[in-house]
Design a protein around this motif. Structure first.
Motif, PDB file in Angstrom:
ATOM      1  N   LEU A 141      79.090  33.134 -22.116  1.00 35.45           N
ATOM      2  CA  LEU A 141      79.672  32.829 -20.804  1.00 35.45           C
ATOM      3  C   LEU A 141      78.778  31.861 -20.043  1.00 35.45           C
ATOM      4  O   LEU A 141      79.243  30.845 -19.513  1.00 35.45           O
ATOM      5  N   THR A 142      77.494  32.128 -20.002  1.00 39.60           N
ATOM      6  CA  THR A 142      76.532  31.274 -19.310  1.00 39.60           C
ATOM      7  C   THR A 142      76.497  29.878 -19.925  1.00 39.60           C
ATOM      8  O   THR A 142      76.448  28.876 -19.201  1.00 39.60           O
ATOM      9  N   GLN A 143      76.545  29.795 -21.249  1.00 35.03           N
ATOM     10  CA  GLN A 143      76.547  28.490 -21.918  1.00 35.03           C
ATOM     11  C   GLN A 143      77.766  27.664 -21.512  1.00 35.03           C
ATOM     12  O   GLN A 143      77.652  26.473 -21.214  1.00 35.03           O
ATOM     13  N   LYS A 144      78.929  28.294 -21.496  1.00 32.52           N
ATOM     14  CA  LYS A 144      80.169  27.584 -21.142  1.00 32.52           C
ATOM     15  C   LYS A 144      80.166  27.178 -19.666  1.00 32.52           C
ATOM     16  O   LYS A 144      80.607  26.080 -19.318  1.00 32.52           O
ATOM     17  N   LEU A 145      79.661  28.044 -18.801  1.00 25.70           N
ATOM     18  CA  LEU A 145      79.564  27.698 -17.384  1.00 25.70           C
ATOM     19  C   LEU A 145      78.598  26.541 -17.163  1.00 25.70           C
ATOM     20  O   LEU A 145      78.850  25.659 -16.337  1.00 25.70           O
ATOM     21  N   ASP A 146      77.494  26.519 -17.917  1.00 20.51           N
ATOM     22  CA  ASP A 146      76.547  25.405 -17.816  1.00 20.51           C
ATOM     23  C   ASP A 146      77.201  24.090 -18.231  1.00 20.51           C
ATOM     24  O   ASP A 146      76.984  23.052 -17.605  1.00 20.51           O
ATOM     25  N   LEU A 147      78.016  24.120 -19.286  1.00 25.73           N
ATOM     26  CA  LEU A 147      78.751  22.924 -19.703  1.00 25.73           C
ATOM     27  C   LEU A 147      79.709  22.458 -18.609  1.00 25.73           C
ATOM     28  O   LEU A 147      79.847  21.264 -18.355  1.00 25.73           O
ATOM     29  N   LEU A 148      80.353  23.414 -17.971  1.00 24.22           N
ATOM     30  CA  LEU A 148      81.283  23.095 -16.894  1.00 24.22           C
ATOM     31  C   LEU A 148      80.557  22.441 -15.716  1.00 24.22           C
ATOM     32  O   LEU A 148      81.036  21.465 -15.147  1.00 24.22           O
TER      33      LEU A 148
ATOM     34  N   HIS B  53      81.680  14.916 -11.851  1.00 27.76           N
ATOM     35  CA  HIS B  53      82.519  15.329 -10.712  1.00 27.76           C
ATOM     36  C   HIS B  53      82.751  16.836 -10.651  1.00 27.76           C
ATOM     37  O   HIS B  53      83.698  17.283 -10.007  1.00 27.76           O
ATOM     38  N   ALA B  54      81.913  17.604 -11.296  1.00 26.64           N
ATOM     39  CA  ALA B  54      82.049  19.066 -11.225  1.00 26.64           C
ATOM     40  C   ALA B  54      81.749  19.539  -9.807  1.00 26.64           C
ATOM     41  O   ALA B  54      80.898  18.980  -9.123  1.00 26.64           O
ATOM     42  N   SER B  55      82.459  20.574  -9.408  1.00 31.60           N
ATOM     43  CA  SER B  55      82.156  21.226  -8.138  1.00 31.60           C
ATOM     44  C   SER B  55      81.249  22.410  -8.453  1.00 31.60           C
ATOM     45  O   SER B  55      81.720  23.480  -8.839  1.00 31.60           O
ATOM     46  N   VAL B  56      79.971  22.194  -8.332  1.00 36.93           N
ATOM     47  CA  VAL B  56      79.004  23.254  -8.662  1.00 36.93           C
ATOM     48  C   VAL B  56      79.223  24.500  -7.807  1.00 36.93           C
ATOM     49  O   VAL B  56      79.175  25.617  -8.332  1.00 36.93           O
ATOM     50  N   PRO B  57      79.521  24.377  -6.500  1.00 36.70           N
ATOM     51  CA  PRO B  57      79.819  25.597  -5.735  1.00 36.70           C
ATOM     52  C   PRO B  57      81.023  26.365  -6.290  1.00 36.70           C
ATOM     53  O   PRO B  57      81.017  27.596  -6.306  1.00 36.70           O
TER      54      PRO B  57
ATOM     55  N   ALA C 151      81.029  30.109  -7.808  1.00 39.18           N
ATOM     56  CA  ALA C 151      81.961  31.134  -7.315  1.00 39.18           C
ATOM     57  C   ALA C 151      82.691  31.801  -8.480  1.00 39.18           C
ATOM     58  O   ALA C 151      82.868  33.020  -8.498  1.00 39.18           O
ATOM     59  N   ILE C 152      83.099  31.010  -9.466  1.00 37.93           N
ATOM     60  CA  ILE C 152      83.763  31.560 -10.656  1.00 37.93           C
ATOM     61  C   ILE C 152      82.804  32.473 -11.403  1.00 37.93           C
ATOM     62  O   ILE C 152      83.166  33.587 -11.790  1.00 37.93           O
ATOM     63  N   GLU C 153      81.578  32.014 -11.590  1.00 33.94           N
ATOM     64  CA  GLU C 153      80.570  32.808 -12.297  1.00 33.94           C
ATOM     65  C   GLU C 153      80.312  34.132 -11.571  1.00 33.94           C
ATOM     66  O   GLU C 153      80.292  35.202 -12.199  1.00 33.94           O
ATOM     67  N   HIS C 154      80.126  34.067 -10.271  1.00 38.12           N
ATOM     68  CA  HIS C 154      79.870  35.272  -9.482  1.00 38.12           C
ATOM     69  C   HIS C 154      81.039  36.251  -9.612  1.00 38.12           C
ATOM     70  O   HIS C 154      80.841  37.445  -9.812  1.00 38.12           O
TER      71      HIS C 154
ATOM     72  N   PRO D 204      87.956  26.105  -0.875  1.00 39.35           N
ATOM     73  CA  PRO D 204      89.334  25.623  -0.976  1.00 39.35           C
ATOM     74  C   PRO D 204      89.880  25.783  -2.401  1.00 39.35           C
ATOM     75  O   PRO D 204      89.175  25.530  -3.381  1.00 39.35           O
ATOM     76  N   LEU D 205      91.132  26.181  -2.484  1.00 39.86           N
ATOM     77  CA  LEU D 205      91.786  26.331  -3.785  1.00 39.86           C
ATOM     78  C   LEU D 205      91.723  25.031  -4.574  1.00 39.86           C
ATOM     79  O   LEU D 205      91.506  25.048  -5.789  1.00 39.86           O
ATOM     80  N   LEU D 206      91.880  23.912  -3.888  1.00 40.44           N
ATOM     81  CA  LEU D 206      91.839  22.613  -4.567  1.00 40.44           C
ATOM     82  C   LEU D 206      90.455  22.274  -5.121  1.00 40.44           C
ATOM     83  O   LEU D 206      90.310  21.321  -5.881  1.00 40.44           O
ATOM     84  N   GLN D 207      89.455  23.045  -4.772  1.00 42.90           N
ATOM     85  CA  GLN D 207      88.120  22.882  -5.346  1.00 42.90           C
ATOM     86  C   GLN D 207      87.967  23.794  -6.570  1.00 42.90           C
ATOM     87  O   GLN D 207      87.235  23.457  -7.500  1.00 42.90           O
ATOM     88  N   ILE D 208      88.662  24.920  -6.571  1.00 46.05           N
ATOM     89  CA  ILE D 208      88.551  25.911  -7.655  1.00 46.05           C
ATOM     90  C   ILE D 208      89.427  25.539  -8.859  1.00 46.05           C
ATOM     91  O   ILE D 208      88.979  25.599 -10.007  1.00 46.05           O
ATOM     92  N   VAL D 209      90.674  25.148  -8.606  1.00 40.00           N
ATOM     93  CA  VAL D 209      91.638  24.911  -9.685  1.00 40.00           C
ATOM     94  C   VAL D 209      91.151  23.892 -10.717  1.00 40.00           C
ATOM     95  O   VAL D 209      91.248  24.148 -11.924  1.00 40.00           O
ATOM     96  N   PRO D 210      90.611  22.735 -10.312  1.00 37.79           N
ATOM     97  CA  PRO D 210      90.155  21.787 -11.337  1.00 37.79           C
ATOM     98  C   PRO D 210      89.099  22.369 -12.279  1.00 37.79           C
ATOM     99  O   PRO D 210      89.081  22.045 -13.468  1.00 37.79           O
TER     100      PRO D 210
END
Length: 133
Positions: free
Chosen positions: A6-13, A18-22, A26-29, A55-61
């Motif tokens: 899980l951590t490896q895949k989140l790090d790739l993300l 243009h990733a939204s790190v916040p 939030a997804i990881e938490h 914002p949802l538009l920050q999470i969905v992508p």
């Protein structure tokens, strides 16, 4: 749940352009807080946006970019128009049928994709292979 994978895949993300790190945080938490819960079998970006106050538009992508990375699987959930019970889950929209059946109501129905089909995400089987009802 394989938290190392899980951590490896989140790090790739997080590393993609243009990733939204916040949003990824939030997804990881959320995933770690609900790892022993049925909630991880049907994850909705709306819930994570509400819980994180992002914002949802920050999470969905981030969810959509996570699918080809093997973090999430995209699901098409069909609900009964009478009781809203989950009646069928498709992993591919091409497999979806215009006809549905609810065992609870014992009734067949025409599937209205705009009203009865919900998009959810589940952890990829390489991360969590538990079967939920």
């Amino acid at each position: 749940m394989d938290t190392q994978r899980l951590t490896q895949k989140l790090d790739l993300l997080k590393q993609r352009a243009h990733a939204s790190v916040p949003a990824v945080h939030a997804i990881e938490h959320w995933l770690l807080a609900h790892q022993d819960s049925f909630a991880i079998s049907r994850i909705t970006p709306i819930k994570i946006a509400e819980d994180s106050h992002l914002p949802l538009l920050q999470i969905v992508p981030e969810f959509l970019h996570a699918v080809p990375l093997g973090l999430f699987d995209l699901n098409w959930d069909v609900h009964c128009p009478h009781c809203y019970m989950l009646t069928k889950v498709y992993n591919n929209l091409q497999q979806a049928s215009g006809q549905g059946y609810c065992g609870m109501c014992e009734v067949g129905f025409d599937t209205d994709f705009s009203e009865q089909v919900e998009i959810t995400f589940s952890l990829n089987k390489s991360i969590d292979d538990r079967e939920f009802p």
